[in-house]
Motif scaffolding. Structure first.
Motif, PDB file in Angstrom:
ATOM      1  N   ASN A 299       7.296   7.846  -2.533  1.00 35.23           N
ATOM      2  CA  ASN A 299       6.507   7.993  -1.316  1.00 35.23           C
ATOM      3  C   ASN A 299       5.021   8.192  -1.605  1.00 35.23           C
ATOM      4  OD1 ASN A 299       8.767   7.874   0.388  1.00 35.23           O
ATOM      5  ND2 ASN A 299       9.272   9.977  -0.133  1.00 35.23           N
ATOM      6  N   PHE A 300       4.696   8.641  -2.798  1.00 34.71           N
ATOM      7  CA  PHE A 300       3.306   8.973  -3.073  1.00 34.71           C
ATOM      8  C   PHE A 300       2.495   7.808  -3.635  1.00 34.71           C
ATOM      9  CE2 PHE A 300       4.857  13.375  -2.850  1.00 34.71           C
ATOM     10  CZ  PHE A 300       3.882  13.916  -2.031  1.00 34.71           C
ATOM     11  N   MET A 301       3.109   7.005  -4.485  1.00 32.71           N
ATOM     12  CA  MET A 301       2.310   5.935  -5.101  1.00 32.71           C
ATOM     13  C   MET A 301       3.191   4.739  -5.438  1.00 32.71           C
ATOM     14  SD  MET A 301       1.602   7.501  -8.920  1.00 32.71           S
ATOM     15  CE  MET A 301       1.171   9.179  -8.483  1.00 32.71           C
TER      16      MET A 301
ATOM     17  N   LEU B  64      -4.917  11.368  -4.922  1.00 36.22           N
ATOM     18  CA  LEU B  64      -4.417  10.037  -4.581  1.00 36.22           C
ATOM     19  C   LEU B  64      -5.597   9.101  -4.300  1.00 36.22           C
ATOM     20  CD1 LEU B  64      -1.312  11.037  -2.438  1.00 36.22           C
ATOM     21  CD2 LEU B  64      -1.316  10.075  -4.737  1.00 36.22           C
ATOM     22  N   GLY B  65      -6.624   9.613  -3.656  1.00 34.44           N
ATOM     23  CA  GLY B  65      -7.833   8.815  -3.453  1.00 34.44           C
ATOM     24  C   GLY B  65      -8.496   8.481  -4.778  1.00 34.44           C
TER      25      GLY B  65
ATOM     26  N   TYR C  27       0.831  -1.198   0.000  1.00 37.30           N
ATOM     27  CA  TYR C  27       0.000   0.000   0.000  1.00 37.30           C
ATOM     28  C   TYR C  27       0.866   1.250   0.000  1.00 37.30           C
ATOM     29  CZ  TYR C  27      -4.487  -2.360   0.870  1.00 37.30           C
ATOM     30  OH  TYR C  27      -5.622  -3.113   0.758  1.00 37.30           O
ATOM     31  N   PHE C  28       0.316   2.300  -0.587  1.00 33.75           N
ATOM     32  CA  PHE C  28       1.007   3.589  -0.604  1.00 33.75           C
ATOM     33  C   PHE C  28       0.047   4.668  -0.121  1.00 33.75           C
ATOM     34  CE2 PHE C  28       5.203   2.812  -2.319  1.00 33.75           C
ATOM     35  CZ  PHE C  28       5.073   1.489  -2.709  1.00 33.75           C
ATOM     36  N   LEU C  29       0.339   5.894  -0.462  1.00 33.80           N
ATOM     37  CA  LEU C  29      -0.494   6.989   0.044  1.00 33.80           C
ATOM     38  C   LEU C  29      -1.961   6.903  -0.363  1.00 33.80           C
ATOM     39  CD1 LEU C  29       1.263  10.451   0.136  1.00 33.80           C
ATOM     40  CD2 LEU C  29       0.048   9.234   1.908  1.00 33.80           C
ATOM     41  N   PRO C  30      -2.281   6.505  -1.603  1.00 35.28           N
ATOM     42  CA  PRO C  30      -3.704   6.445  -1.950  1.00 35.28           C
ATOM     43  C   PRO C  30      -4.496   5.606  -0.948  1.00 35.28           C
ATOM     44  CG  PRO C  30      -2.389   6.187  -3.926  1.00 35.28           C
ATOM     45  CD  PRO C  30      -1.421   6.166  -2.759  1.00 35.28           C
TER      46      PRO C  30
END
Lengths: 213, 412
Positions: B274-276, B228-229, A56-59
C-alpha cells in the motif's frame, strides 16, 4: 499545447516545479482562477486513474496532494465567489473511529473519492460515534466510511454502527469499513455493509451504492 | 514423569530453532506476541501496566501459565509511563496522555527531521540526533540543542564547554538523570520477569528490536508523508541517508547475538504494497533491509521480520536471503502463496486473523489453524501466531489457537 494542458500534464507527471511555474504564468496571463482549479481537478483525476491502475502509489498521491494545496493557496484569495461545482456523485462522511489516530489510509480514501466526484466530509481521527451521528443528521450522506488501523477499532466501529442505528439513521446510509486488518468476519461483527481492502475498493463501493459508473 | 522447567525450556528452544532451520520439530511452535491482551485478560488496564510494573508482570505471568506459549514477550511492550512523562515525549500519545486507559499508545506523525537536514544527518548522525532530534522529541531535553559538537573537541574544544553552564542545559541534564533512574527501574522489572519466565521454562521471544533502514528514516525522523515524497523529490539524499540507517540497523539488531534465542524483531512499517510500488521497494526498501539482515545473520542473529499488511507482490524479492536463517511473520498475506514462494527458504509465522480471534468462535479459530498447519506446516518451517499483535480478543479463541496447535500440530 495550451497552458491548461501543460498544467494538467505537469501535475499528473509529478513535475512539481513546472506545475507551480505554469500555474503562476496562467495567473499572470489573467487566466480565471476557476480555470486553474478546473485544470487541477482534471489532473487529479489522471493521478487517481494511475493509482487505480497500480502505476502510482502513495509517494505520488502525497506529491499530488501537496501540489493541489500549494496551487490552491495561490488561488483561493483570488476567487471572488465560491462558484458552485458540478453536481456531485454523492456525499460520503469518513473518519477514523474513536481511540485510533491513524489517518493515512483514511486520507487516501478521501482523496480517491474526491477525484471520483464525491463530496467528502472528513471528520478526522479519534472520532466519537456521536460525531458521526451528528454529521449524518447535518449533511445527509449516502455513504459513511469508518477507518481504523488497530484491533480496538473493531469495537469502536461496532459502537459507531450501533449509535447510527439507535439514532434511526441506519437505513439511510450505507456503511463501509477499511483498514489493514479488516475482513468479512469483522464486517459482519460490526454490522457494516461492506469492507474495502484499498481506496479503489472504497470508490467502487460508493459508486455502486449511489448508482454511479 | 513430569518434565522439569529446564527440560521444557530446552524443548521449546529446540522447537523454534528447528522451525527456523526448516527442519521438522517435534510439533508446530505456537506463540502470540502481544501488546494489550494479557492486561485485558487479567483485568489490568494498560495505564496501570505502564505505571505499576508489578501489575504488568503479574498479568504476563497469568498469560504464561494459562496459554503456555513456546516463547514469550513479557511486559516489554507496556512502555514505562513515568520516564515518558518526565521526558515530555512528544511523538507518542498514551493512556493518560491523550488516550483512554485501555487504548494502545500511538505514534504522532510529524517531520522531526526537515527535508533540508539530510546533509546534517548524513555528515554526523549522532550530533544531529542530540542537538536537533532529541530537543524536538522530548520537551524536557530541549536544552541539549546547545550541546557542544563533540567532533571538534580536539585542541580548543574544551573552550566551548560554557554551553553546559546554561540554566536550560542544566535543567535538561536534571531531567535526563531523573528519567534515567525511572527507565532503570522499568528495565529492572523487565529483567526480573524474564528471569522468572526462563525459570518457569519459557524462552524469551526477543533479544533485540529493530526497524528497516527505510523506516528508521521514515518513522520518527522524516515522517510517513515526507519520506514517501522524498522518494521522488530527493532520491539521492534519501539513498545516502539509507546507507547510514543500514549501519544503525545493524547496531540495533546486533544486541541479539549470543542470546539463547537470538531473535531480532524487525518491524516493517512502510514496505508493504500500500505504501510504494515494487520498483520503489526494490530501490529504496529491500536492498538496505537485506544488507542489514545479512550482516545480522553473519553475527548469529535470527532476523524475525514482521511483515505487516499484504506483501504478496513482494514475495519474489524477499525470498532472496540465505536458507533457514530467518523468520518471516506474515499478516494479511495469503498463507498458501507465501508458503509456495518462501517455503524452501524461510520459516513462516503468523496469519491467524485477529478479527477471527475477536469476533469468531473457537471452532472458527481451530478451522483456520488447521488450514494454516496443513498449508504452511507440512514438514516444519511454520510457527503458529496471530496476524497482528494480540490486543482485543476473546480468551477462549486465543486458547483454541494454542491448544489446537499443540494437539493437531504434532509431527512425531
Amino acid at each position: 499545447m495550451s497552458k491548461k494542458q501543460q498544467l494538467i500534464d505537469a501535475i499528473a507527471d509529478m513535475q512539481e516545479d513546472e506545475a507551480m511555474l505554469v500555474a503562476q504564468q496562467m495567473l499572470d496571463d489573467g487566466e480565471e482562477p476557476q480555470a486553474i482549479l478546473d485544470a487541477c481537478k482534471d489532473a487529479m483525476a489522471v493521478v487517481g486513474q494511475r493509482y487505480e491502475k497500480g502505476e502510482y502509489f502513495l509517494p505520488e498521491l502525497v506529491i499530488a496532494g501537496d501540489m493541489l494545496t500549494a496551487i490552491g493557496e495561490k488561488i483561493k484569495p483570488l476567487l471572488q465567489v465560491q462558484t458552485a461545482g458540478a453536481a456531485k456523485q454523492g456525499t460520503v462522511v469518513i473518519g477514523t473511529v474513536k481511540g485510533d489516530i491513524h489517518d493515512i489510509g483514511k486520507d487516501i480514501v478521501g482523496f480517491m473519492l474526491d477525484v471520483n466526484g464525491f463530496e467528502v466530509v472528513d471528520l478526522g481521527v479519534d472520532v466519537p460515534a456521536s460525531d458521526f451521528v451528528a454529521k449524518i443528521h447535518e449533511v445527509k450522506p449516502q455513504v459513511v466510511g469508518l477507518s481504523g488501523f488497530l484491533t480496538l477499532a473493531f469495537d469502536q466501529m461496532k459502537a459507531t454502527v450501533d449509535a447510527i442505528s439507535a439514532a434511526g439513521l441506519r437505513d439511510q446510509v450505507k456503511i463501509m469499513i477499511g483498514g489493514a486488518i479488516m475482513d468479512d468476519t469483522v464486517r459482519n461483527y460490526i454490522g457494516a455493509d461492506a469492507y474495502g481492502s484499498d481506496a479503489t475498493a472504497a470508490v467502487r463501493l460508493a459508486q455502486g451504492w449511489t448508482g454511479g459508473k | 514423569m513430569e518434565k522439569s522447567p529446564e527440560q521444557l525450556y530446552q524443548e521449546r528452544l529446540q522447537r523454534i530453532k528447528d522451525a527456523v532451520a526448516l527442519k521438522t520439530p517435534d510439533q508446530v511452535p505456537v506463540f502470540g506476541p502481544y501488546q494489550l491482551f494479557p492486561y485485558l485478560y487479567a483485568g489490568v488496564t494498560l495505564k496501570e501496566a505502564m505505571n505499576d510494573y508489578a501489575a504488568a508482570r503479574r498479568a504476563c505471568h497469568q498469560f504464561l501459565d494459562d496459554f503456555q506459549p513456546d516463547c514469550d514477550f513479557g511486559p516489554i511492550l507496556a512502555y514505562p509511563a513515568k520516564p515518558m512523562d518526565t521526558l515530555g515525549l512528544k511523538w507518542f500519545k498514551w493512556p493518560g496522555h491523550g488516550l483512554d486507559d485501555n487504548t494502545i499508545y500511538q505514534f504522532v506523525e510529524g517531520e522531526y527531521m526537515t527535508a533540508d537536514e539530510y546533509d546534517e544527518f548524513i555528515y554526523d548522525p549522532s550530533d544531529f540526533m542530540l542537538t536537533k532530534w532529541v530537543p524536538r522529541s522530548f520537551e524536557g531535553l530541549k536544552g541539549f540543542a546547545g550541546f557542544p559538537t563533540q567532533r571538534r573537541m580536539m585542541w580548543s574544544g574544551w573552550m566551548g564547554l560554557g554551553a553546559f553552564a546554561s540554566d536550560e542545559m542544566q535543567e535538561s541534564f536534571r531531567i535526563a538523570v531523573e528519567a534515567g533512574k525511572q527507565v532503570n527501574e522499568w528495565w529492572g522489572s523487565i529483567g526480573q520477569y524474564n528471569d522468572e519466565a526462563v525459570a518457569k521454562g519459557f524462552p524469551i521471544a526477543y533479544a533485540s528490536f529493530d526497524w528497516p533502514p527505510f523506516d528508521i528514516i521514515g518513522d520518527t525522523l522524516r515522517g510517513t508523508r515526507a519520506i514517501l515524497g522524498d522518494i521522488r523529490r530527493r532520491p539521492d539524499k534519501l539513498l545516502q541517508a539509507l546507507e547510514i540507517a543500514t549501519k544503525i540497523f545493524v547496531e540495533y539488531g546486533s544486541g541479539a547475538a549470543g542470546a539463547d534465542l537470538p531473535l531480532c524483531w524487525i518491524w516493517v512499517h512502510k514496505g508493504t504494497r500500500n505504501f510504494m510500488s515494487d520498483e520503489q521497494f526494490k530501490t529504496f526498501y529491500w536492498p538496505f533491509l537485506r544488507a542489514g539482515m545479512l550482516a545480522l545473520i553473519d553475527k548469529g542473529v535470527i532476523p524475525m521480520v514482521y511483515w505487516e499488511a499484504d506483501i504478496e507482490s513482494r514475495l519474489e524479492h524477499i525470498v532472496d536471503i540465505p536458507k533457514g536463517k530467518a523468520i518471516y511473520h506474515i499478516a494479511q498475506t495469503d498463507i498458501a502463496k507465501a508458503k509456495a514462494v518462501l517455503g524452501d527458504t524461510v520459516c513462516i509465522m503468523g496469519n491467524v486473523p485477529n478479527g477471527l480471534l475477536l469476533a469468531g468462535t473457537p471452532d472458527d479459530v481451530k478451522d483456520y489453524c488447521k488450514m494454516a498447519i496443513d498449508v504452511a506446516g507440512k514438514d516444519g518451517g511454520y510457527i503458529m501466531d496471530t496476524a497482528v499483535m494480540l490486543d482485543e480478543a476473546k480468551p477462549e479463541n486465543v486458547k483454541a489457537m494454542f491448544e489446537f496447535t499443540r494437539q493437531y500440530g504434532v509431527y512425531r
